[in-house]
Design a protein around this motif. Structure first.
Motif, PDB file in Angstrom:
ATOM      1  N   TYR A 129      16.758  84.354 -77.747  1.00  0.00           N
ATOM      2  CA  TYR A 129      16.387  85.770 -77.859  1.00  0.00           C
ATOM      3  C   TYR A 129      17.393  86.526 -78.726  1.00  0.00           C
ATOM      4  CZ  TYR A 129      14.558  90.350 -76.738  1.00  0.00           C
ATOM      5  OH  TYR A 129      14.009  91.607 -76.851  1.00  0.00           O
ATOM      6  N   MET A 130      18.681  86.266 -78.532  1.00  0.00           N
ATOM      7  CA  MET A 130      19.700  86.938 -79.339  1.00  0.00           C
ATOM      8  C   MET A 130      19.549  86.579 -80.816  1.00  0.00           C
ATOM      9  SD  MET A 130      21.476  88.866 -77.337  1.00  0.00           S
ATOM     10  CE  MET A 130      22.843  89.283 -78.416  1.00  0.00           C
ATOM     11  N   GLN A 131      19.150  85.364 -81.097  1.00  0.00           N
ATOM     12  CA  GLN A 131      18.978  84.937 -82.485  1.00  0.00           C
ATOM     13  C   GLN A 131      17.704  85.483 -83.110  1.00  0.00           C
ATOM     14  OE1 GLN A 131      19.226  80.698 -81.919  1.00  0.00           O
ATOM     15  NE2 GLN A 131      21.334  80.844 -81.147  1.00  0.00           N
ATOM     16  N   SER A 132      16.793  86.021 -82.293  1.00  0.00           N
ATOM     17  CA  SER A 132      15.530  86.573 -82.802  1.00  0.00           C
ATOM     18  C   SER A 132      15.607  88.068 -83.087  1.00  0.00           C
ATOM     19  CB  SER A 132      14.408  86.311 -81.787  1.00  0.00           C
ATOM     20  OG  SER A 132      14.545  87.160 -80.648  1.00  0.00           O
ATOM     21  N   LEU A 133      16.720  88.712 -82.741  1.00  0.00           N
ATOM     22  CA  LEU A 133      16.849  90.154 -82.920  1.00  0.00           C
ATOM     23  C   LEU A 133      16.909  90.534 -84.391  1.00  0.00           C
ATOM     24  CD1 LEU A 133      19.488  90.967 -80.131  1.00  0.00           C
ATOM     25  CD2 LEU A 133      16.992  91.161 -80.015  1.00  0.00           C
ATOM     26  N   ALA A 134      16.638  91.812 -84.669  1.00  0.00           N
ATOM     27  CA  ALA A 134      16.691  92.312 -86.051  1.00  0.00           C
ATOM     28  C   ALA A 134      18.068  92.081 -86.658  1.00  0.00           C
ATOM     29  CB  ALA A 134      16.326  93.791 -86.080  1.00  0.00           C
ATOM     30  N   GLN A 135      19.100  92.221 -85.826  1.00  0.00           N
ATOM     31  CA  GLN A 135      20.461  91.876 -86.231  1.00  0.00           C
ATOM     32  C   GLN A 135      20.908  90.700 -85.354  1.00  0.00           C
ATOM     33  OE1 GLN A 135      22.552  95.662 -85.779  1.00  0.00           O
ATOM     34  NE2 GLN A 135      22.249  96.078 -87.969  1.00  0.00           N
ATOM     35  N   PRO A 136      20.518  89.505 -85.776  1.00  0.00           N
ATOM     36  CA  PRO A 136      20.702  88.343 -84.897  1.00  0.00           C
ATOM     37  C   PRO A 136      22.166  88.027 -84.608  1.00  0.00           C
ATOM     38  CG  PRO A 136      20.024  87.653 -87.095  1.00  0.00           C
ATOM     39  CD  PRO A 136      19.894  89.139 -87.060  1.00  0.00           C
ATOM     40  N   GLN A 137      22.388  87.519 -83.399  1.00  0.00           N
ATOM     41  CA  GLN A 137      23.692  87.024 -82.985  1.00  0.00           C
ATOM     42  C   GLN A 137      23.493  85.638 -82.391  1.00  0.00           C
ATOM     43  OE1 GLN A 137      26.087  89.863 -80.667  1.00  0.00           O
ATOM     44  NE2 GLN A 137      24.568  91.431 -81.159  1.00  0.00           N
ATOM     45  N   ALA A 138      24.506  84.808 -82.487  1.00  0.00           N
ATOM     46  CA  ALA A 138      24.388  83.441 -81.981  1.00  0.00           C
ATOM     47  C   ALA A 138      24.172  83.435 -80.474  1.00  0.00           C
ATOM     48  CB  ALA A 138      25.618  82.622 -82.355  1.00  0.00           C
ATOM     49  N   PHE A 139      24.839  84.343 -79.766  1.00  0.00           N
ATOM     50  CA  PHE A 139      24.699  84.432 -78.314  1.00  0.00           C
ATOM     51  C   PHE A 139      25.229  85.786 -77.868  1.00  0.00           C
ATOM     52  CE2 PHE A 139      28.886  82.796 -79.176  1.00  0.00           C
ATOM     53  CZ  PHE A 139      29.710  83.300 -78.187  1.00  0.00           C
TER      54      PHE A 139
END
Length: 396
Positions: free
Chosen positions: A222-232
């Motif tokens: 889910y974090m990687q799918s965000l508009a500003q993705p993060q690894a975790f």
């Protein structure tokens, strides 16, 4: 005699072996490299991690791995990344040896877990004409060639061939290293998928292991799918800002996997963002903020883990849970487990003098040690085949 065979025979008869364990989990974030000193084998095994480092994958490698992981990817793409990843892992081993001031000849073996890209126990694929199956990339021959060290690989393939499901395998090492006659213990590893090993203090009772369901996989995805993705979600910063959406949590927990008897295995093939999307649809597509979604996914992991922990410890008067893996660094997940299981002591493997990030790489080094120097029937685990694991790959 082939020089490699002679070398392997010599290694098997040494009192102490230097083995590098390599582990890359379902989070696809990088490679754990653990330099271990191992003496003996079976119940007499003694192991110490001398050096440990995690090498991060670059963005291009992560994209390539995600494109072939837990999906019906092109055969060409899978084939190419298999060779590339094996070479990369071997090169990283060679680079680390230089940084640690060691030579190739100072290391006896490399134990390479590889990158799981598809896990297909029969209970999931349900195709009567096909057996349990699993696939790890990072070809062992490429690893051996790139680092110049005899390499053992494909541990999970051997386990499946012997009648197992290919997971969880850490139980074999957990039994040898962590069992204690004075304390009921559970070794809980929270990677992408969470798994546990149950080690009763009563040595007449068999140890056993099982996956519990999602660990970090849904939260990371889910974090990687965000508009500003993060690894975790580092330190659960986003999840701590949200509120649990109870109808969605209830729906996520309503899957037949959680009703199956232990032991059982699973993977991101089942617990992925599509699973979350379907659960949202069943809840009427509520408008959740990213923080609320992360809080709910965090609670999903915590409650699915806690259910299995409660089942495994129902007849214990006391016991301790020793955590490892990336999820052990998630303060919200850890606090939820403690709240859900007040009768158990929730701790880290660090209290047992084992780096929680290095534990899985260390235990695959132990499996390589057992393959070369051990007895396949020395480790008896309920519901698991008694077998040595690892295919031998020579560097020349």
């Amino acid at each position: 005699m082939n020089n490699n065979i002679a070398r392997l025979y010599h290694i098997a008869n040494k009192p102490t072996r230097t083995i590098i364990g390599l582990m890359s989990g379902t989070s696809l974030d990088g490679l754990d490299i653990a330099l271990c000193q191992i003496s003996g084998h079976g119940p007499a095994t003694r192991i110490k991690v001398e050096q440990f480092v995690t090498r991060d994958y670059d963005a291009a490698t992560k994209r390539a791995l995600r494109s072939v992981s837990h999906s019906r990817a092109k055969v060409e793409d899978t084939c190419l990344i298999n060779a590339k990843l094996g070479t990369m892992h071997g090169q990283w081993v060679a680079e680390q040896l230089k940084q640690w001031g060691l030579e190739t000849q100072d290391v006896d073996l490399v134990a390479s877990h590889g990158q799981t890209v598809f896990h297909a126990p029969k209970r999931h694929h349900q195709q009567c004409d096909y057996p349990d199956a699993t696939l790890q990339l990072g070809d062992g021959d490429h690893v051996a060639r790139a680092c110049g060290i005899i390499t053992l690989a494909d541990f999970r393939q051997r386990h499946v061939a012997a009648g197992g499901e290919g997971a969880p395998l850490v139980v074999y090492g957990d039994q040898l290293i962590f069992r204690d006659a004075t304390e009921n213990r559970i070794m809980l590893n929270i990677g992408g998928i969470a798994n546990l090993t149950v080690l009763p203090a009563d040595l007449s009772k068999s140890a056993y292991c099982s996956d519990t369901g999602p660990g970090n996989t849904l939260m990371d995805a889910y974090m990687q799918s965000l508009a500003q993705p993060q690894a975790f979600d580092r330190d659960a910063q986003l999840a701590l800002q949200g509120a649990i959406h109870q109808p969605l949590l209830t729906t996520l927990l309503n899957h037949e996997f959680f009703a199956q008897n232990l032991p059982k295995t699973t993977g991101p093939e089942l617990f992925n963002l599509e699973y979350v999307t379907l659960a949202l649809a069943r809840c009427g597509k509520p408008a959740l903020s990213d923080a609320d979604m992360m809080a709910t996914l965090n609670a999903f992991s915590a409650q699915s883990i806690a259910r299995v922990l409660a089942e495994c410890t129902a007849d214990w008067e006391s016991g301790a849970v020793y955590c490892s893996g990336g999820g052990a660094h998630n303060p919200l997940l850890m606090s939820q487990l403690a709240q859900l299981l007040p009768e158990l002591r929730i701790d880290s493997t660090a209290s047992l003098a084992v780096n929680p990030d290095a534990k899985e790489a260390m235990l695959f080094a132990l499996l390589a040690n057992e393959c070369v120097a051990g007895d396949p029937f020395a480790i008896q685990i309920e519901g698991m085949p008694a077998t040595t694991m690892g295919k031998v790959c020579f560097p020349d």
